[in-house]
Design an enzyme around this catalytic site. Structure first.
Site, short mmCIF file in Angstrom:
data_model
loop_
_atom_site.label_atom_id
_atom_site.label_comp_id
_atom_site.label_asym_id
_atom_site.label_seq_id
_atom_site.Cartn_x
_atom_site.Cartn_y
_atom_site.Cartn_z
N MET A 19 0.84 -1.18 0.00
CA MET A 19 0.00 0.00 0.00
C MET A 19 0.88 1.24 0.00
SD MET A 19 -2.74 -1.85 0.31
CE MET A 19 -4.10 -0.72 0.65
N GLY A 71 -0.19 -2.69 -7.65
CA GLY A 71 0.64 -1.92 -6.75
C GLY A 71 -0.08 -1.42 -5.52
N CYS A 72 -1.41 -1.32 -5.57
CA CYS A 72 -2.14 -0.82 -4.41
C CYS A 72 -2.69 -1.95 -3.56
CB CYS A 72 -3.28 0.10 -4.86
SG CYS A 72 -4.56 -0.74 -5.80
N GLY A 73 -2.28 -3.17 -3.83
CA GLY A 73 -2.78 -4.28 -3.04
C GLY A 73 -3.33 -5.35 -3.94
N CYS A 101 -5.99 -6.46 -5.79
CA CYS A 101 -7.24 -5.84 -6.22
C CYS A 101 -7.99 -6.64 -7.27
CB CYS A 101 -6.96 -4.44 -6.80
SG CYS A 101 -6.13 -3.35 -5.64
#
Length: 269
Positions: A46, A115-117, A119
């Site tokens: 994150m 890249g943000c988790g 998903c």
């Protein structure tokens, strides 16, 4: 001193500012990669503000359904990590074996890693199990618009990092009378909420009467996190989407939006 305490939440940048003449410096919010590991296995990366990371990690684990209770987390460690291209932080959680096994099964159902988790999901069903309707919390009957506005108008003074840089969200825990009890800040609204709920969970105060106030719109992800933790009401300074209102209605969460100045809108009772 923990590693996260040696990672500043603000940095400086040379800027040209108008109407003032000449070059000066400005403060920017720090945004660093934070890797979350469970029992030695990396789960998500994150981008977050490097403060209150132990609360963030616990809140994330609880609101994402990795843990059912704080007691299932046996330890949390924060480590500063350097690679050839980036400096980040790794938060390592030791969790109960049953929770870890469930996490591994969930990971196998995910289609991708971003890249943000984690998903990517294969189907709508993989978004998560349906939320159960919460029992009505008696204190909600006495919650007034004045209490919401009192908290909303007082919140900017408690957003110390945002006062310096102007780019951070806040999540606040508010008493039924409108008193701000805790305020957490982060570049991401989801992160700020995870920090807040993680902090309350660590101190065994989530069951006390109170509601969440967000300096963002009330997205369905935020509502899902609150419902998972048994929070009875959420207020936000912006309007929700229809999906968010539907989720709040089905879950029994009292949802307020556009809470700022002298106005407020209640979307669900």
């Amino acid at each position: 001193m923990r590693h996260e305490d040696r990672t500043p939440a603000l940095s400086t940048c040379a800027v040209d500012r108008w109407p003032q003449d000449g070059q000066t410096t400005d403060l920017l919010a720090a945004e660093v990669p934070v890797a979350l590991e469970f029992n030695g296995i990396s789960h998500a990366v994150m981008l977050a503000t490097p403060q209150d990371l132990e609360a963030f990690a616990l809140g994330f684990a609880l609101t994402e359904g990795i843990l059912d209770t704080p007691a299932q987390c046996y330890g949390i460690e924060v480590e500063l990590v350097h690679t050839d291209s980036v400096q980040g932080l790794t938060v390592r959680l030791e969790i109960a074996a049953a929770c870890f096994q469930r996490l591994k099964l969930q990971r196998r159902s995910l289609a991708g890693n971003t890249g943000c988790g984690l998903c990517g999901v294969e189907s709508l069903a993989a978004l998560g199990p349906p939320l159960l309707a919460m029992p009505r919390q008696p204190w909600l009957a006495a919650l007034t618009v004045d209490a919401l506005l009192r908290a909303s108008n007082a919140l900017p003074e408690r957003q110390l990092l945002n006062q310096a840089c102007g780019s951070l969200h806040a999540a606040a825990w508010v008493s039924p009378q409108g008193k701000l009890l805790e305020v957490m800040e982060d570049v991401g609204r989801h992160n700020a909420l995870d920090k807040l709920l993680g902090y309350r969970a660590r101190h065994n105060t989530l069951q006390e009467p109170g509601f969440v106030l967000m300096t963002s719109r009330a997205s369905h992800e935020l509502i899902r996190k609150c419902v998972r933790m048994g929070v009875g009401a959420m207020a936000a300074i912006s309007a929700p989407t229809d999906f968010a209102v539907d989720m709040a209605t089905r879950s029994g969460l009292q949802l307020w939006g556009l809470v700022r100045g002298q106005r407020a809108v209640r979307y669900t009772a």
